[in-house]
Design an enzyme around this catalytic site. Sequence first.
Site, PDB file in Angstrom:
ATOM      1  N   TYR A  72     -29.555   2.084  25.198  1.00 49.40           N
ATOM      2  CA  TYR A  72     -30.756   2.364  24.401  1.00 49.40           C
ATOM      3  C   TYR A  72     -31.817   3.054  25.250  1.00 49.40           C
ATOM      4  CZ  TYR A  72     -34.357   1.746  20.869  1.00 49.40           C
ATOM      5  OH  TYR A  72     -35.326   1.974  19.925  1.00 49.40           O
ATOM      6  N   PHE A 124     -41.196  30.416  11.478  1.00 50.80           N
ATOM      7  CA  PHE A 124     -39.996  30.014  10.729  1.00 50.80           C
ATOM      8  C   PHE A 124     -40.415  29.078   9.585  1.00 50.80           C
ATOM      9  CE2 PHE A 124     -36.211  27.313  10.020  1.00 50.80           C
ATOM     10  CZ  PHE A 124     -35.400  28.303   9.514  1.00 50.80           C
ATOM     11  N   ASP A 125     -39.598  28.968   8.539  1.00 44.65           N
ATOM     12  CA  ASP A 125     -40.038  28.221   7.346  1.00 44.65           C
ATOM     13  C   ASP A 125     -40.335  26.742   7.603  1.00 44.65           C
ATOM     14  OD1 ASP A 125     -37.258  28.105   7.598  1.00 44.65           O
ATOM     15  OD2 ASP A 125     -36.928  27.746   5.478  1.00 44.65           O
ATOM     16  N   ASP A 215     -41.559  28.439  20.051  1.00 43.68           N
ATOM     17  CA  ASP A 215     -40.476  27.916  19.220  1.00 43.68           C
ATOM     18  C   ASP A 215     -39.233  28.599  19.794  1.00 43.68           C
ATOM     19  OD1 ASP A 215     -38.485  27.525  17.387  1.00 43.68           O
ATOM     20  OD2 ASP A 215     -39.659  28.096  15.633  1.00 43.68           O
ATOM     21  N   ALA A 217     -35.828  28.271  19.745  1.00 40.74           N
ATOM     22  CA  ALA A 217     -34.472  28.050  19.231  1.00 40.74           C
ATOM     23  C   ALA A 217     -33.457  29.045  19.817  1.00 40.74           C
ATOM     24  CB  ALA A 217     -34.468  28.143  17.709  1.00 40.74           C
ATOM     25  N   LYS A 258     -28.853  26.063  18.039  1.00 40.76           N
ATOM     26  CA  LYS A 258     -28.593  27.494  18.167  1.00 40.76           C
ATOM     27  C   LYS A 258     -28.085  27.760  19.595  1.00 40.76           C
ATOM     28  CE  LYS A 258     -31.531  27.413  14.529  1.00 40.76           C
ATOM     29  NZ  LYS A 258     -32.123  26.177  13.985  1.00 40.76           N
ATOM     30  N   HIS A 450     -36.085  26.832  -1.577  1.00 41.87           N
ATOM     31  CA  HIS A 450     -34.858  27.616  -1.518  1.00 41.87           C
ATOM     32  C   HIS A 450     -33.604  26.759  -1.302  1.00 41.87           C
ATOM     33  CE1 HIS A 450     -36.080  27.198   2.638  1.00 41.87           C
ATOM     34  NE2 HIS A 450     -34.869  27.512   3.032  1.00 41.87           N
TER      35      HIS A 450
HETATM   36  N1  F0G Z   1     -37.301  27.422  14.486  1.00 40.85           N
HETATM   37  C1  F0G Z   1     -36.494  28.466  14.232  1.00 40.85           C
HETATM   38  C2  F0G Z   1     -36.847  29.819  14.756  1.00 40.85           C
HETATM   39  C3  F0G Z   1     -35.341  28.280  13.484  1.00 40.85           C
HETATM   40  O1  F0G Z   1     -34.557  29.314  13.228  1.00 40.85           O
HETATM   41  C4  F0G Z   1     -35.035  26.982  13.005  1.00 40.85           C
HETATM   42  C5  F0G Z   1     -33.848  26.744  12.197  1.00 40.85           C
HETATM   43  C6  F0G Z   1     -35.898  25.928  13.301  1.00 40.85           C
HETATM   44  C7  F0G Z   1     -37.027  26.192  14.041  1.00 40.85           C
HETATM   45  C8  F0G Z   1     -35.640  24.526  12.822  1.00 40.85           C
HETATM   46  O2  F0G Z   1     -34.608  23.958  13.504  1.00 40.85           O
HETATM   47  O3  F0G Z   1     -32.828  23.529  11.797  1.00 40.85           O
HETATM   48  O4  F0G Z   1     -32.796  22.402  14.018  1.00 40.85           O
HETATM   49  O5  F0G Z   1     -34.456  21.769  12.322  1.00 40.85           O
HETATM   50  N2  F0G Z   1     -33.179  27.659  11.686  1.00 40.85           N
HETATM   51  C9  F0G Z   1     -31.956  27.532  10.934  1.00 40.85           C
HETATM   52  C10 F0G Z   1     -31.561  28.868  10.419  1.00 40.85           C
HETATM   53  C11 F0G Z   1     -31.959  26.465   9.914  1.00 40.85           C
HETATM   54  O6  F0G Z   1     -30.603  28.919   9.623  1.00 40.85           O
HETATM   55  O7  F0G Z   1     -32.144  29.881  10.805  1.00 40.85           O
HETATM   56  P1  F0G Z   1     -33.613  22.858  12.865  1.00 40.85           P
END
Ligand code: F0G
Length: 459
Positions: A72, A124-125, A215, A217, A258, A450
């Site tokens: 843990y 990002f969304d 960010d 990713a 990613k 979406h």
């Molecule tokens: N930031 C970026 C630039 C992303 O592309 C994503 C996720 C996230 C944050 C959120 O990360 O999914 O691990 O919670 N992108 C995916 C996509 C879902 O299909 O582009 P997550």
Amino acid sequence: MELPFAEPYKIKMVESIRQSTRDEREGWIKNAGYNVFNLSSDHVYVDLLTDSGTGAMSDRQWSAMMVGDESYAGASSYYKLQEAVSGITGFPLFLPTHQGRAAENVLFSTLVKDGDIVPGNSHFDTTKGHIEFRRAKAVDCTIDEAFDPDVIHPFKGNIDLSKLEDVLKGHPTEKIPFIIVTLTCNSTGGQPVSMENLRQVRNLADRYGIPVVFDAARFAENSYFIKQREEGYAEKSIREIVLEMFSLADAMTMSCKKDGIVNMGGLIGFRDRDLFNRASAYNILFEGYITYGGMSGRDMNALARGLEEGTEFSYLQCRIGQVAYLGNKLKEFGVPLIEPFGGHAIFIDAKSFLPWIPKEEFIAQTLVVELYREAGVRSTEIGTLLADRDPVSRGNRYPELELLRLAIPRRVYTNNHMDVVAVAFKNILDRRKGIKKGYRIVKEAPIMRHFTVELERIP
Ligand code: F0G
């Protein structure tokens, strides 16, 4: 003769996928409310919905999973991941989370308040969602070139410094908790941000006393583009570029699904101990204890190895090369797309593909459905459905670009699969005059619609 370029790995395990008939697909997509998120994956032949969590792990990652420490607190897997994170990114402090949006939730709970302004490059969304959920505002400061599909620019993820400075000048410092830079910029087409731009953003932020958050990713893909395209970086290794990039940020969130090449995982990197301590309280509340966050020991082990593999030059060359292979095939067939090609995906310009479909009928989604009908290929819409409604007026937000994204999972498909996708588009291009109408919404959620929206064809 120079030897051709090939993958720096061979395949040890395979997973069957099945082709379907057009009639089968017609029924499945109708039942799915014309939303590909609602499809069962065994009804999909080539799945380019996302490059997130869909990569193939290596034998070294799988073997690392077998020796995961599930304690843990203070698990050896945590320390292994800590070593990889600090060695590769340079961040001395980090918190594991279960994925990227969880990292956003924890960090933004610590930093973002009602009425705040968070400038950045096409957030990002989920990032935007986490900002707006806290009644703060995300302001897009991306360069204008990013929104013009006809303009070739090596770093279409860059921030426009004068747009950014206008935001910084126009609001009191305490209303701007940080500037967020997304690497690579997913929402404008997987486009990179240059080191020079990151440095300029850093300088501007310092002048106004505002922190910079990445960010991150797709940080490794961003570094690859810097190496390929930016003067002075050709001779630097990916690892050197990664370290230099991250040295320009105060903190970062990373979806490790990613470039970390794992199926689940995320993290937050910090320099400041006080910020780390404050965020730790939220991490414990939302994710888990600070030495595992939302991850199991075995997952942390796989990620530690994935971060190493994901920052190898030969891997990145092959990965980004495959995306470009698809892009070039589509281009040969005359499919309108965004150039330069993105790192993780090819983005089709749906407005040019179907210019007669009105924006109110979801142009990019119309093409997403056609692609599925044609070949069982699942893609995703980056258009009006994703842009969602304005939180105040509740009207649809119509983005400048209506895109269909073909996101390529890492180390999963061969170039033969890419050929299937390219020919599918060629066939749609040949019959596109017959696509006369788009779709309308039957059911939608109040936020992030979406994912679950249901549509019907406009007769
Ligand atoms: N930031 C970026 C630039 C992303 O592309 C994503 C996720 C996230 C944050 C959120 O990360 O999914 O691990 O919670 N992108 C995916 C996509 C879902 O299909 O582009 P997550």
